[in-house]
Design an enzyme around this catalytic site. Sequence first.
Site, PDB file in Angstrom:
ATOM      1  N   THR A  74      -2.274  -3.260  10.077  1.00 14.48           N
ATOM      2  CA  THR A  74      -2.087  -3.062   8.645  1.00 14.48           C
ATOM      3  C   THR A  74      -0.790  -3.690   8.215  1.00 14.48           C
ATOM      4  O   THR A  74       0.087  -3.080   7.644  1.00 14.48           O
ATOM      5  CB  THR A  74      -2.113  -1.603   8.229  1.00 14.48           C
ATOM      6  OG1 THR A  74      -3.314  -1.026   8.676  1.00 14.48           O
ATOM      7  CG2 THR A  74      -2.139  -1.475   6.718  1.00 14.48           C
ATOM      8  N   LYS A 132       4.038  -7.073   3.933  1.00 15.88           N
ATOM      9  CA  LYS A 132       3.802  -5.667   3.640  1.00 15.88           C
ATOM     10  C   LYS A 132       3.470  -4.976   4.950  1.00 15.88           C
ATOM     11  O   LYS A 132       2.957  -5.573   5.887  1.00 15.88           O
ATOM     12  CB  LYS A 132       2.677  -5.475   2.622  1.00 15.88           C
ATOM     13  CG  LYS A 132       1.285  -5.892   3.049  1.00 15.88           C
ATOM     14  CD  LYS A 132       0.497  -4.914   3.915  1.00 15.88           C
ATOM     15  CE  LYS A 132       0.449  -3.536   3.302  1.00 15.88           C
ATOM     16  NZ  LYS A 132      -0.288  -2.587   4.237  1.00 15.88           N
ATOM     17  N   ASN A 179      -0.085  10.533   5.331  1.00 15.60           N
ATOM     18  CA  ASN A 179      -1.374  10.136   5.889  1.00 15.60           C
ATOM     19  C   ASN A 179      -2.452  11.197   5.746  1.00 15.60           C
ATOM     20  O   ASN A 179      -3.641  10.890   5.837  1.00 15.60           O
ATOM     21  CB  ASN A 179      -1.198   9.734   7.359  1.00 15.60           C
ATOM     22  CG  ASN A 179      -0.597   8.353   7.480  1.00 15.60           C
ATOM     23  OD1 ASN A 179      -1.285   7.364   7.304  1.00 15.60           O
ATOM     24  ND2 ASN A 179       0.701   8.288   7.744  1.00 15.60           N
ATOM     25  N   THR A 199       0.870  -1.186   0.000  1.00 11.78           N
ATOM     26  CA  THR A 199       0.000   0.000   0.000  1.00 11.78           C
ATOM     27  C   THR A 199       0.907   1.236   0.000  1.00 11.78           C
ATOM     28  O   THR A 199       1.358   1.666  -1.041  1.00 11.78           O
ATOM     29  CB  THR A 199      -0.969  -0.003   1.199  1.00 11.78           C
ATOM     30  OG1 THR A 199      -0.241  -0.232   2.413  1.00 11.78           O
ATOM     31  CG2 THR A 199      -2.030  -1.087   1.026  1.00 11.78           C
ATOM     32  N   GLU A 216       6.032   4.672   7.416  1.00 16.65           N
ATOM     33  CA  GLU A 216       5.689   5.804   6.546  1.00 16.65           C
ATOM     34  C   GLU A 216       6.523   7.032   6.900  1.00 16.65           C
ATOM     35  O   GLU A 216       6.471   7.537   8.020  1.00 16.65           O
ATOM     36  CB  GLU A 216       4.198   6.115   6.668  1.00 16.65           C
ATOM     37  CG  GLU A 216       3.337   5.064   5.992  1.00 16.65           C
ATOM     38  CD  GLU A 216       1.860   5.223   6.265  1.00 16.65           C
ATOM     39  OE1 GLU A 216       1.081   4.592   5.542  1.00 16.65           O
ATOM     40  OE2 GLU A 216       1.496   5.957   7.196  1.00 16.65           O
TER      41      GLU A 216
END
EC number: 2.3.1.35
Length: 413
Positions: free
Chosen positions: A200, A189, A408, A163, A286
């Site tokens: 996630t 992932k 985000n 993602t 991230e």
Amino acid sequence: MKHQETTSQQYNFSIIKHGDISTPQGFTAGGMHIGLRANKKDFGWIYSSSLASSAAVYTLNQFKAAPLIVTEDTLQKSKGKLQALVVNSANANSCTGQQGIDDARQTQTWVAQQLQIPSEHVAVASTGVIGEYLPMDKIKTGTEHIKDTNFATPGAFNEAILTTDTCTKHIAVSLKIDGKTVTIGGSAKGSGMIHPNMATMLAFITTDASIESNTLHQLLKSSTDHTFNMITVDGDTSTNDMVLVMANHQVEHQILSQDHPQWETFVDAFNFVCTFLAKAIARDGEGATKLISVNVSGAKSISDARKIGKTIVSSNLVKSAIFGEDANFGRIITAIGYSGCEIDPKCTYVQLNQIPVVDKGMAVLFDEQAMSNTLTHEHVTIDVQLGLGNAAATAYGCDLSYDYVRINASYRT
């Protein structure tokens, strides 16, 4: 691609260069673009040519996504047997009610028809935006290409499950069991919404070893507790995370169990694969620029060691300081103090990148320039010795950068 092995003297197994999820015998994997994402692969699959003993662990988020509900039910009905897994990115199929469950089961059916296997031997997984229904016409298109060799590469699978990840995460190792070569492969992932108890985050592990489902589940649960459950990026826990393992018995040796003389060798290799993938996820947080490892020792219990490690690596103030390359050890001490675990400041010792900063609860003078130089490294290590017992644990995370907010703030757009 020809696989090459490298053996480290500290391991009883070999790390396979360019190893992947389909390196173990009897497994194939693939991926393709079906239109869930603008221009990237978004649909992947794993297939075993023989029935595999299987096990999975799932998110603790109470809003468990439809594919996890279906996969958990499937493994119960099949008594821990699978032959295929299908996964999509860009759409979580979460908070979608009965339609979401029906769509996951329909996906199972389509895959089973293509592979000519029972639907109860197909696992499903999804990751992406929550609250949107799967576009089933596109999903069906993907299932119709599962047997197409043009898409059957592990690299395509690795890409299809991503993602906001910036890179693929995969590994394979080999070892000897009863004189025969056994291989363990893995792919994962995860980038944002990663927090202990899994989030996630999807991880898939394959092996050609002979091991029964109940033993595999016990091993997976134990390994997950000190690997995947010990990573954090931003403290959020998702609805879709899952770790699933398949063992297809293609290498014929004495069935692995705790009574097997080489059980610990297999466990070490399995744990290495899980640790490698967990650290890769933490490193790819991230907007992250640094991997943070927190080693806690001298705790009274394993639970205390784990909790303190996770508390430190979850602290936004600690993460921000690491990003800013600021040796603000006060933030580490503060996190230890509010962890809720038993500590004695007079027994506490802390190192930052192997440089002592706290001894017996007191600040230690250190060379600011030397410390500053070490904090430019991509891997920052925090060592905490509590001096209360013999329990130890390691937690993994990443720094908190400006890019985390940027990524985000525009996730759906």
